[in-house]
Design an enzyme around this catalytic site. Structure first.
Site, PDB file in Angstrom:
ATOM      1  N   LYS A  79      10.612  11.528   3.465  1.00  0.00           N
ATOM      2  CA  LYS A  79       9.778  10.542   4.155  1.00  0.00           C
ATOM      3  C   LYS A  79       9.624  10.977   5.598  1.00  0.00           C
ATOM      4  O   LYS A  79      10.517  11.619   6.158  1.00  0.00           O
ATOM      5  CB  LYS A  79      10.460   9.171   4.108  1.00  0.00           C
ATOM      6  CG  LYS A  79       9.535   8.006   4.280  1.00  0.00           C
ATOM      7  CD  LYS A  79       8.930   7.541   2.971  1.00  0.00           C
ATOM      8  CE  LYS A  79       7.989   6.372   3.185  1.00  0.00           C
ATOM      9  NZ  LYS A  79       7.436   5.881   1.926  1.00  0.00           N
ATOM     10  N   GLY A 179       3.046 -10.690   2.718  1.00  0.00           N
ATOM     11  CA  GLY A 179       2.324  -9.472   3.103  1.00  0.00           C
ATOM     12  C   GLY A 179       1.037  -9.326   2.312  1.00  0.00           C
ATOM     13  O   GLY A 179       1.067  -9.184   1.092  1.00  0.00           O
ATOM     14  N   GLY A 181      -1.368  -6.941   2.884  1.00  0.00           N
ATOM     15  CA  GLY A 181      -1.964  -5.654   3.256  1.00  0.00           C
ATOM     16  C   GLY A 181      -2.550  -4.977   2.036  1.00  0.00           C
ATOM     17  O   GLY A 181      -2.986  -5.636   1.086  1.00  0.00           O
ATOM     18  N   ASN A 182      -2.535  -3.646   2.039  1.00  0.00           N
ATOM     19  CA  ASN A 182      -3.150  -2.888   0.935  1.00  0.00           C
ATOM     20  C   ASN A 182      -2.587  -3.311  -0.415  1.00  0.00           C
ATOM     21  O   ASN A 182      -3.333  -3.599  -1.345  1.00  0.00           O
ATOM     22  CB  ASN A 182      -2.869  -1.394   1.134  1.00  0.00           C
ATOM     23  CG  ASN A 182      -3.604  -0.869   2.337  1.00  0.00           C
ATOM     24  OD1 ASN A 182      -4.764  -1.196   2.571  1.00  0.00           O
ATOM     25  ND2 ASN A 182      -2.917  -0.058   3.135  1.00  0.00           N
ATOM     26  N   VAL A 183      -1.270  -3.350  -0.525  1.00  0.00           N
ATOM     27  CA  VAL A 183      -0.637  -3.640  -1.814  1.00  0.00           C
ATOM     28  C   VAL A 183      -0.727  -5.134  -2.145  1.00  0.00           C
ATOM     29  O   VAL A 183      -1.155  -5.522  -3.237  1.00  0.00           O
ATOM     30  CB  VAL A 183       0.848  -3.195  -1.785  1.00  0.00           C
ATOM     31  CG1 VAL A 183       1.569  -3.654  -3.035  1.00  0.00           C
ATOM     32  CG2 VAL A 183       0.949  -1.687  -1.632  1.00  0.00           C
TER      33      VAL A 183
END
Ligand code: NAD
Length: 349
Positions: A79, A179, A181-183
């Site tokens: 990462k 959350g 966001g994208n996911v």
């Protein structure tokens, strides 16, 4: 440009990366290349200290070893983190400098999108290195991994529903999502299509308002998501959110979400188990994204069929974990870790 190795026991290679000209400062952590080149995204966040960024990189790279092994991929764990605000500090120069550092690692680390990064950023990084995935154009480009990540989480939600409620029919159930966001956004779409009632939160008020309008979601304040009345909680924002205090507050029967490293400490897996909250181990639930990314790294031709097969296998792995956890009356997180340890041991033998 500087690439300086930091000795960290248990990690194969940890590098401080710095390029004064572009303002790049961060780390690349290679946890393991036992199963193949280390693969894992690059995250950009305004970490409050270098040590905080180091801690994140170490935990995330170790998590990638678990995730890639659990997904049956011939990839190791790595990462990268970049210290900075993606909204203000991200420049083409900084991204290209990052690409040059990745190139210096000679194929030992492959990067892709993580928080704060987009496919356009990957294209910028790709000017300097071939070891980048999550591109939108080019041979074997795999694009934004988040829809497939969300698909995998949706499957994990159905799996915990099957084990906890005796049916994976989600209609009429309530899922709380942290959350958007994208996911989280894609996940809400899948859930809404199944007739799920959504309780949502995000630090971004505009996203919350959109979720209320598009999904008929009920919004709660950020901290109130831990007290929300729901059947299943899906953390899709940041890591380390399940600690002793919050686990005590949870009113759900299961947790299955996309965020990496949801447990604040390994002990929190046991805490969830003791409270009767079924936990879908995050590194199994969110493996869809790296499966999608892997098609680009491994140059898979029949991409869609390959991804579908791997997602089905991941689903079976989750099912096996939840069965074993129930049979042994232990936390699924610890069963999942043991399964990965077996995979690594068999590979080493
Ligand atoms: P993102 O940056 O697109 O979305 C994260 C969302 O969480 C944002 O809308 C942000 O405003 C919100 N958020 C941040 N802190 C919050 C808080 N304290 N409370 C409520 N909301 C908060 O990131 P993403 O790509 O959707 O990834 C979400 C999580 O899933 C991350 O932990 C990431 O590492 C993990 N993950 C993502 C993928 C992928 O394919 N994108 C794959 C595997 C794992």
């Amino acid at each position: 440009m500087n690439l300086t190795q930091i000795e960290v026991p248990g990690h194969e290679g940890v590098y401080r990366i710095e390029d004064r000209e572009s303002g790049l400062l961060g780390l690349i952590a290679i946890h393991s290349t036992q199963l193949g080149p280390a693969a894992g995204g690059v995250r950009m966040r305004p970490y409050y200290s270098f040590d905080a960024a180091l801690k994140d990189a170490l935990r995330l790279s170790q998590g990638m070893t678990l995730k890639n092994a659990a997904a049956g991929l011939p990839l190791g764990g790595g990462k990268a983190v970049i210290i900075g605000d993606p909204a203000g500090d991200k420049t083409p120069g900084l991204l290209q400098a990052f690409g040059r550092v990745v190139a210096q690692l000679d194929g030992r680390y492959w990067t892709a999108e993580d928080m704060g990064m987009t496919p356009a950023d990957m294209a910028e990084i790709a000017r300097e290195t071939e070891c980048v995935a999550g591109l939108e154009q080019g041979s074997h480009a795999s694009g934004d991994p988040s829809p497939i990540t969300a698909q995998g989480i949706f499957n994990a939600i159905r799996a915990v529903a099957r084990h906890r409620f005796g049916s994976d029919d989600l209609s009429g159930r309530t899922v709380s999502v942290q959350g958007l966001g994208n996911v989280g956004w894609h996940l809400c779409g899948f859930l809404r299509d199944q007739g799920v009632r959504l309780v949502v939160t995000d630090i971004n008020a505009a996203r919350v308002a959109r979720a209320e309008a598009e999904f008929g979601a009920r919004a709660v304040a950020c901290d109130a998501i831990f007290d929300a009345d729901a059947d299943i909680f899906a953390p899709c924002a940041i890591g380390g959110i399940l600690d002793a205090n919050r686990i005590e507050r949870l009113r759900v029967k299961a947790v299955a979400g996309g965020a990496n490293n949801q447990l604040a400490t390994p002990e929190d897996g046991h805490r969830l188990h003791r409270r009767g909250i079924l936990y879908a181990p995050d590194f199994v639930a969110n493996g869809g994204g790296i499966i999608n990314v892997a098609t680009e790294i491994l140059r898979i031709d029949a991409r869609e069929a390959w991804v579908a097969d791997k997602l089905t296998a991941l689903d079976s792995t989750m099912d096996r974990i939840l069965h074993a956890a129930k049979a042994r009356d232990v936390s699924p997180h610890h069963v999942a870790e043991a399964i990965v340890a077996d995979v690594l041991q068999q590979d080493a033998a």
